[in-house]
Design an enzyme around this catalytic site. Sequence first.
Site, short mmCIF file in Angstrom:
data_model
loop_
_atom_site.label_atom_id
_atom_site.label_comp_id
_atom_site.label_asym_id
_atom_site.label_seq_id
_atom_site.Cartn_x
_atom_site.Cartn_y
_atom_site.Cartn_z
N GLN A 32 -2.77 -12.28 7.94
CA GLN A 32 -3.08 -12.00 6.40
C GLN A 32 -2.08 -13.31 5.67
O GLN A 32 -2.76 -13.71 4.71
CB GLN A 32 -2.29 -10.61 6.15
CG GLN A 32 -2.32 -10.49 4.68
CD GLN A 32 -1.97 -8.89 4.30
OE1 GLN A 32 -2.58 -8.13 4.44
NE2 GLN A 32 -0.54 -8.67 4.06
N MET B 247 0.84 -1.21 -0.04
CA MET B 247 -0.03 0.07 0.02
C MET B 247 0.95 1.18 -0.23
O MET B 247 0.43 2.35 0.31
CB MET B 247 -1.00 -0.01 1.38
CG MET B 247 -1.91 -1.19 1.01
SD MET B 247 -3.47 -1.02 2.24
CE MET B 247 -2.85 -0.93 3.73
N LEU C 115 6.47 3.36 1.40
CA LEU C 115 7.50 1.97 1.72
C LEU C 115 8.63 2.44 2.46
O LEU C 115 9.28 3.67 2.85
CB LEU C 115 8.27 1.83 0.15
CG LEU C 115 7.31 1.33 -0.91
CD1 LEU C 115 7.90 1.18 -2.34
CD2 LEU C 115 6.17 0.27 -0.32
N HIS D 250 9.47 -3.53 3.55
CA HIS D 250 8.62 -3.63 2.15
C HIS D 250 9.89 -3.95 1.17
O HIS D 250 9.83 -4.88 0.58
CB HIS D 250 8.01 -2.33 1.44
CG HIS D 250 6.85 -2.01 2.34
ND1 HIS D 250 6.73 -0.69 2.98
CD2 HIS D 250 5.65 -2.57 2.40
CE1 HIS D 250 5.51 -0.89 3.40
NE2 HIS D 250 4.75 -1.59 3.12
N GLN E 44 -10.30 -2.59 2.24
CA GLN E 44 -9.89 -3.18 3.46
C GLN E 44 -9.79 -2.50 4.68
O GLN E 44 -9.21 -3.00 5.72
CB GLN E 44 -8.53 -3.99 3.09
CG GLN E 44 -7.34 -3.20 3.10
CD GLN E 44 -6.13 -3.76 2.45
OE1 GLN E 44 -6.01 -4.49 1.40
NE2 GLN E 44 -5.10 -4.21 3.52
P1 AMP Z 1 1.44 -3.10 3.50
O1 AMP Z 1 1.94 -1.87 2.55
O2 AMP Z 1 1.27 -2.61 4.75
O3 AMP Z 1 0.12 -3.54 2.85
O4 AMP Z 1 2.60 -4.24 3.38
C1 AMP Z 1 2.84 -4.86 2.02
C2 AMP Z 1 3.91 -6.20 2.61
O5 AMP Z 1 4.74 -5.70 3.24
C3 AMP Z 1 3.11 -7.17 3.23
O6 AMP Z 1 3.18 -8.44 2.73
C4 AMP Z 1 3.54 -6.95 4.78
O7 AMP Z 1 3.48 -7.99 5.45
C5 AMP Z 1 5.04 -6.43 4.39
N1 AMP Z 1 5.43 -5.64 5.49
C6 AMP Z 1 5.14 -4.63 6.25
N2 AMP Z 1 5.84 -4.27 7.14
C7 AMP Z 1 6.91 -5.24 7.16
C8 AMP Z 1 7.97 -5.41 7.95
N3 AMP Z 1 8.42 -4.74 9.02
N4 AMP Z 1 8.81 -6.39 7.74
C9 AMP Z 1 8.53 -7.28 6.74
N5 AMP Z 1 7.53 -7.15 5.83
C10 AMP Z 1 6.61 -6.24 6.05
#
Ligand code: AMP
Length: 286
Positions: free
Chosen positions: A155, A30, A33, A37, A61
């Site tokens: 998730q 989303m 970054l 990410h 969501q």
């Molecule tokens: P989001 O932008 O929050 O929807 O996250 C996108 C992806 O990045 C999802 O698969 C999250 O689980 C992963 N993600 C978010 N924060 C972290 C983190 N601190 N470490 C590893 N992966 C992450």
Amino acid sequence: MILFKQVEELRSHLEKERAKGSKIGFVPTMGALHKGHLSLIDRSVADTDITVCSIFVNPTQFNESADLKKYPRTPGKDISLLCEAGCQLLFMPHVEEIYPKNYQPKRTFDFGNLDKLMEGAKRPGHFQGMAQVVSRLLDIVDPDQLFMGQKDFQQATIVQSMLEQMESSTQLVVCPIVREEDGLAMSSRNVRLTKEQRRLAPNIYRTLKAARDKTSTRSPKQIEDEALRMLAIPGMEPEYFRVVNGKTLMPIDRFDEVGFAVACTAVRLGEIRLIDNIILKNKPSR
Ligand code: AMP
């Protein structure tokens, strides 16, 4: 890096890549970054030929409209981070591109208890919205591998179930949680914490680590109770702290019942909800 806004343009580019035999990796996000990410992008760049990242703040969501409105958006910075990381394709669609007028989801999913517990109970409709967008994105990108973070443990478990229900050939790769130096799990929402909330937030990981250190001496219930006491700090409001079977997400009574046990928590600091988790056990059960 090539930026796509239209579904059909991305599809036809990927078709050509597939015809050349390229292995495609996909990282849905989303935006806003951070290094968490980027760890997924790094893994995809290392393991596949073409990495596709999507940035789409999916309205379906969000169960709180204020959360959607205030969700951080930093497209310019995101684009330069993705270029530096070696991501080849970026998909940044408008809402109408993902959900055109008269859009009918191809199918609905039955996740049993997986989407009803923990985050599912606190955020009604969140996982159905997440599944809707991930299935739509998978339909567009059709990757060989899908990279997601353990940070959103529930998730990832639901997406695995969705891939099985779709009989998809896409392989889900769950990547470790990236943390700040003081242990706070990186999250796009962290920038919204006040200075004081940011100072308190590392207590979440401290509590998770304390839980992990006690798995051989305490029952799951004792661990949950002690964790909730540790998190009861003025300014922090724990919503739940659960020790669950890492496959079914159901509560467990004893550690020797399961091979895979995870502690999951959600904590509210003012308006901001943070989630985190830690693997307590990942061994065959007796
Ligand atoms: P989001 O932008 O929050 O929807 O996250 C996108 C992806 O990045 C999802 O698969 C999250 O689980 C992963 N993600 C978010 N924060 C972290 C983190 N601190 N470490 C590893 N992966 C992450």
